[in-house]
Design a protein around this motif. Structure first.
Motif, PDB file in Angstrom:
ATOM      1  N   LEU A  46      -3.389  -4.372  13.780  1.00  0.00           N
ATOM      2  CA  LEU A  46      -3.748  -4.284  12.362  1.00  0.00           C
ATOM      3  C   LEU A  46      -4.726  -5.390  11.972  1.00  0.00           C
ATOM      4  N   GLU A  79       3.724   9.088  14.998  1.00  0.00           N
ATOM      5  CA  GLU A  79       5.019   8.576  14.549  1.00  0.00           C
ATOM      6  C   GLU A  79       6.167   9.423  15.108  1.00  0.00           C
ATOM      7  N   ALA A 114      -1.014   1.722   4.833  1.00  0.00           N
ATOM      8  CA  ALA A 114      -2.273   1.776   5.581  1.00  0.00           C
ATOM      9  C   ALA A 114      -3.122   2.959   5.126  1.00  0.00           C
ATOM     10  N   LEU A 170      -4.653  -3.764   5.550  1.00  0.00           N
ATOM     11  CA  LEU A 170      -4.186  -3.654   6.935  1.00  0.00           C
ATOM     12  C   LEU A 170      -3.742  -5.009   7.481  1.00  0.00           C
ATOM     13  N   THR A 182       6.316  10.801   7.704  1.00  0.00           N
ATOM     14  CA  THR A 182       5.065  10.050   7.810  1.00  0.00           C
ATOM     15  C   THR A 182       3.872  10.923   7.443  1.00  0.00           C
ATOM     16  N   ALA A 209       1.823  -4.908  16.759  1.00  0.00           N
ATOM     17  CA  ALA A 209       1.418  -4.329  15.476  1.00  0.00           C
ATOM     18  C   ALA A 209       0.507  -5.283  14.721  1.00  0.00           C
ATOM     19  N   THR A 250      -4.745   3.001  14.107  1.00  0.00           N
ATOM     20  CA  THR A 250      -4.008   2.563  12.927  1.00  0.00           C
ATOM     21  C   THR A 250      -2.615   3.180  12.924  1.00  0.00           C
ATOM     22  N   ILE A 293      -0.405  -5.887   5.886  1.00  0.00           N
ATOM     23  CA  ILE A 293       0.704  -5.140   6.500  1.00  0.00           C
ATOM     24  C   ILE A 293       1.082  -5.779   7.835  1.00  0.00           C
ATOM     25  N   ASP A 331       5.009   1.651   6.242  1.00  0.00           N
ATOM     26  CA  ASP A 331       3.822   0.934   6.702  1.00  0.00           C
ATOM     27  C   ASP A 331       2.629   1.883   6.798  1.00  0.00           C
ATOM     28  N   ALA A 332       2.883   3.077   7.307  1.00  0.00           N
ATOM     29  CA  ALA A 332       1.812   4.064   7.437  1.00  0.00           C
ATOM     30  C   ALA A 332       1.290   4.480   6.064  1.00  0.00           C
ATOM     31  N   THR A 364       0.997   1.091  13.175  1.00  0.00           N
ATOM     32  CA  THR A 364       2.060   1.173  12.167  1.00  0.00           C
ATOM     33  C   THR A 364       3.313   1.862  12.693  1.00  0.00           C
ATOM     34  N   SER A 365       3.279   2.364  13.928  1.00  0.00           N
ATOM     35  CA  SER A 365       4.441   3.088  14.453  1.00  0.00           C
ATOM     36  C   SER A 365       5.120   2.398  15.625  1.00  0.00           C
TER      37      SER A 365
END
Length: 188
Positions: free
Chosen positions: A77, A47, A20, A173, A143, A73, A110, A176, A16-17, A114-115
Motif C-alpha cells: 500500500l 478476497e 482503498a 492508501l 468485498t 500489506a 491493491t 490504510i 480496508d478494500a 488489502t486482502s
C-alpha cells in the motif's frame, strides 16, 4: 461458524478494500457503474481466493503469515500510494487528466494488499474447522459490493478534490497501510 459470525467476518475483511476503493474512485474521471463493478469483481475474486490460500497453508504457514501480513500489506500500500502521489505531481494541473479506468495490475495489487489479512484469517479458520468455501464466498461477495460502492463514493469525493484526487487516493492508501501496521504492532 454461524451465519452472524460469517457475515461479521466478511464485512470486517472488506473494510480496508472499501477505503482503498474510495481512493481509486476519486482518482478516476467520473467512473461509471461498469468500472465500479469491474473494480469490485477484481477485489472480490482476490478476497475470495486469499482465505482459501491461507486455509490451504493452514498449520504450516499460519505463524509465518500472521507474523508478516501487516508488513506485506503496508509495503504494497505504501508503494502504490507513493506511486499515485508521484503521478499527481508529474504533470501540470492544466495538462493532467484523470483516467477513466485503472489498469488491471494496479487493481489486482491493491486488492492483494488489502486482502492479505484474509489469508491469515483463512489459516486460522483451518484450526476451527470452519466451512472455508462458504466463508471465502461471503468475504468475496461482501468485498465486491463494498468496493463497487466505494468507487462510486470516491466519484463524488473526486469531484470535490478536483485535479488532486490522485494525491488524495495515494494518501488514503498509505494511511490504510499505516493503520494496518499500527494495529498489528500495537497488539503484539
Amino acid at each position: 461458524m454461524n451465519v452472524i459470525s460469517t457475515l461479521a467476518l466478511s464485512l470486517a475483511m472488506s473494510t480496508d478494500a472499501f477505503a482503498a476503493a474510495i481512493g481509486k474512485g476519486a482518482a478516476l474521471q467520473k467512473p461509471q457503474w461498469k468500472e465500479a463493478l469491474r473494480t469490485g469483481v477484481i477485489f472480490g475474486v482476490i478476497e475470495t481466493i486469499t482465505p482459501l490460500i491461507g486455509w490451504s497453508l493452514g498449520r504450516v504457514a499460519a505463524p509465518y503469515v500472521t507474523a508478516w501480513d501487516h508488513w506485506i500489506a503496508f509495503t504494497l500500500l505504501l508503494a502504490l500510494g507513493a506511486h499515485m502521489i508521484f503521478k499527481s505531481f508529474s504533470a501540470d494541473e492544466e495538462e493532467q487528466e484523470k483516467p477513466s479506468s485503472h489498469a488491471f495490475l494496479t487493481l489486482a495489487l491493491t486488492g492483494l494488499a488489502t486482502s492479505i489479512d484474509a489469508m491469515a484469517v483463512g489459516a486460522s479458520l483451518a484450526f476451527i474447522g470452519a466451512d472455508i468455501l462458504v466463508t471465502a464466498l461471503a468475504i468475496g461477495c461482501s468485498t465486491m459490493i463494498m468496493v463497487t460502492l466505494g468507487v462510486m463514493v470516491g466519484r463524488g469525493l473526486g469531484a470535490i478534490a478536483g485535479k488532486r484526487a490522485e494525491l488524495v487516493g495515494g494518501v488514503v492508501l498509505i494511511a490504510i497501510g499505516s493503520l494496518i501496521l499500527y494495529e498489528h504492532l500495537s497488539v503484539g
